[in-house]
Enzyme design. Structure first.
Site, mmCIF file in Angstrom:
data_model
loop_
_atom_site.group_PDB
_atom_site.id
_atom_site.type_symbol
_atom_site.label_atom_id
_atom_site.label_comp_id
_atom_site.label_asym_id
_atom_site.label_seq_id
_atom_site.Cartn_x
_atom_site.Cartn_y
_atom_site.Cartn_z
ATOM 1 N N ARG A 122 36.465 68.773 45.603
ATOM 2 C CA ARG A 122 35.860 67.939 46.731
ATOM 3 C C ARG A 122 36.966 67.306 47.292
ATOM 4 N NH1 ARG A 122 30.035 65.865 44.645
ATOM 5 N NH2 ARG A 122 28.709 67.767 44.991
ATOM 6 N N GLN A 127 36.548 71.310 52.021
ATOM 7 C CA GLN A 127 35.280 70.857 52.313
ATOM 8 C C GLN A 127 34.226 72.015 52.947
ATOM 9 O OE1 GLN A 127 34.736 67.518 55.201
ATOM 10 N NE2 GLN A 127 32.682 67.143 54.522
ATOM 11 N N ASP A 130 33.137 74.430 50.225
ATOM 12 C CA ASP A 130 32.579 73.776 49.180
ATOM 13 C C ASP A 130 31.148 73.973 48.936
ATOM 14 O OD1 ASP A 130 31.541 71.907 46.992
ATOM 15 O OD2 ASP A 130 31.905 70.302 47.992
ATOM 16 N N SER A 133 28.307 71.839 47.240
ATOM 17 C CA SER A 133 27.709 70.729 48.232
ATOM 18 C C SER A 133 26.751 71.379 48.960
ATOM 19 C CB SER A 133 28.940 69.836 48.748
ATOM 20 O OG SER A 133 29.584 69.082 47.704
ATOM 21 N N TYR A 228 31.916 62.946 40.949
ATOM 22 C CA TYR A 228 30.622 62.933 40.187
ATOM 23 C C TYR A 228 30.648 61.730 39.350
ATOM 24 C CZ TYR A 228 30.766 67.970 41.185
ATOM 25 O OH TYR A 228 31.065 69.063 41.767
#
Length: 375
Positions: A122, A127, A130, A133, A228
Site C-alpha cells: 500500500r 495504488q 492495489d 483495496s 492495517y
C-alpha cells in the site's frame, strides 16, 4: 508474448480477471490475448466484446495455458491446472499465501513466477495496482446494500403525512477501505452513521464523511507499515467490547469489517451483544470468510437470533461482479504495464523493487517471498 485468461471455477465466483477494455490496452502493448469462452458472461461481458477488443476467444483453455507466458486469474489456480503452466510462466492472481502454503510450494516447484495480488504494497506508486483495496471498497458498499435489504426500516429520515420516520442508526466497526466505503454509502442512503476503529488516526476520515467517530480508550494500538490495524491484546479487546456494546445496543444495523491481514478475523461482537439488540436489527459480518467478527455468524447464511439477523455472505465483491471485474482487471493491467519492457519483449521484475519484493512469491524454482516462507 501471449496472455491466457481462464474462466473462474471457484464456487460462486462471478468476476473475470480481464475485461474487454483492458484487453484492448494489452493488445496495444503488443500482447496476444487468449480468453476462455464465457470468461465474462457472469459479469456482463459477452465473448463478442472480447473479440472486438482484439482477444482470441478459445474453448481449449488448456492449450492456451500451455502456450502462454502470462496467465491471469482472480482466484488461485486449482492444483489440476498447474500441469498446464510452463516453466517461467508469470502467473498473476489472488493466491492467499498465508493459507495456501502447499500451493505456493507447488508453483515454485514448477518454476512459475507467481504474483500474489493481495501482497501489492500500500504505497502511492502501487495504488493503481492495489487490488485488495479496490475489491474491499466494493465490499464495503455491498455490506450496506445487504443491510438495507434485510432491515425492516428505511435508512433516511422521512417526513410523511402519517408522521416523521426517524433515520436508521448504522454502526460500522473498522474504518479501513471497506469500512469507510460502508460509512459513505450508509450516509448517502440517509442513515445516522457512527463508526469505530482501533486507530484514532482515522477519526478525521470518518468525520469527513459526515459520521460520528466513537471514541473508546483502549490504550496504544497503531498500525502496520501496510496500513492495517495491529492485533489487539486480550485486555484491549475486552475494553473495546464493553465500549462498543452500548452503541451496538441502540443500533439498527451493525457492519463489522475488522480483519487482521493473514490471520483469523478477531471476534468482536459476542452473543450477548447481539441479544441486546432490538428485534429487526441486522448485523453484517464482512469478515465471515476469515473466521468472522460476530459470534454466531455462518458463511453464506443468514442466521436469526431472537429476531436479529446475522448476515454472513462471503465473496462480497462478486455481488457487483461487473464493477469488481473492471477494477481488478485495471489493477492487473497496471501491474503488467508497470513492469513489461515492450522494447525487449520481457518483464523486468527487479527483486530490489519494493512492489516486486512484496508481491512476487516464487521465482526460479524457489519461494522468494519472506512473507510466504513464514506463512
Amino acid at each position: 508474448m501471449r496472455i491466457a485468461v481462464p474462466r473462474e471455477t471457484w464456487p460462486g465466483e462471478l468476476r473475470a480477471a480481464l475485461v474487454p477494455s483492458s484487453v484492448k490496452k494489452l493488445v496495444g502493448l503488443g500482447f496476444d490475448v487468449m480468453v476462455e469462452t464465457g470468461l465474462g458472461a457472469a459479469s456482463g461481458f459477452p465473448d463478442r466484446d472480447y473479440e472486438a477488443a482484439g482477444a482470441d476467444v478459445v474453448k481449449d483453455i488448456a492449450s492456451a495455458l500451455v502456450s502462454s507466458e502470462v496467465v491471469l486469474r482472480v482466484r488461485r489456480p486449482a492444483e489440476a491446472d498447474l500441469e498446464f503452466l510452463a516453466e517461467d510462466t508469470l502467473h498473476i492472481s489472488f493466491l492467499d499465501p498465508f493459507n495456501e502454503k502447499p500451493l505456493i510450494g507447488k508453483l515454485a516447484a514448477r518454476g512459475v513466477t507467481a504474483v500474489s495480488m493481495e501482497m501489492i504494497p500500500r504505497t502511492t506508486r502501487a495504488q493503481k495496482m492495489d487490488a485488495l483495496s479496490s475489491q474491499a471498497s466494493l465490499a464495503g458498499y455491498v455490506t450496506v446494500v445487504l443491510a438495507a435489504s434485510h432491515t425492516p426500516k428505511v435508512f433516511p429520515m422521512m417526513m410523511t403525512p402519517a408522521g416523521t420516520i426517524a433515520p436508521a442508526r448504522v454502526f460500522v466497526i473498522g474504518a479501513g477501505v471497506a469500512g469507510l466505503q460502508a460509512v459513505a454509502t450508509a450516509k448517502r442512503l440517509g442513515a445516522r452513521v457512527e463508526a469505530f476503529d482501533t486507530r484514532p488516526a482515522v477519526a478525521e476520515q470518518v468525520q469527513s464523511l459526515g459520521a460520528r467517530f466513537v471514541e473508546i480508550d483502549i490504550g496504544e494500538i497503531g498500525q502496520t507499515e501496510q496500513g492495517y490495524a495491529r492485533e489487539l491484546t486480550a485486555e484491549q479487546i475486552e475494553m473495546q467490547r464493553q465500549g462498543m456494546k452500548r452503541v451496538i445496543g441502540y443500533s439498527d444495523v451493525v457492519i463489522t469489517t475488522a480483519q487482521v491481514f493473514g490471520r483469523p478475523a478477531p471476534r468482536i461482537v459476542t452473543r450477548d451483544m447481539v441479544e441486546a439488540m432490538r428485534p429487526g436489527s441486522v448485523v453484517v459480518d464482512m469478515a465471515v470468510e476469515s473466521g468472522g467478527n460476530v459470534e454466531g455468524s455462518v458463511l453464506d447464511e443468514v442466521v436469526d437470533i431472537d429476531g436479529v439477523k446475522l448476515v454472513g455472505l462471503g465473496n462480497l465483491p462478486s455481488e457487483v461482479a461487473q464493477n469488481a471485474s473492471e477494477m481488478y482487471s485495471s489493477n492487473v493491467t497496471h501491474f503488467i504495464d508497470e513492469f513489461y519492457d515492450a522494447e525487449n519483449g520481457r518483464f523486468d521484475l527487479d527483486p530490489a523493487d519494493e512492489i516486486v519484493a512484496g508481491c512476487v512469491l516464487t521465482r526460479g524454482g524457489e519461494v522468494v517471498s519472506e512473507t510466504a516462507r513464514a506463512a
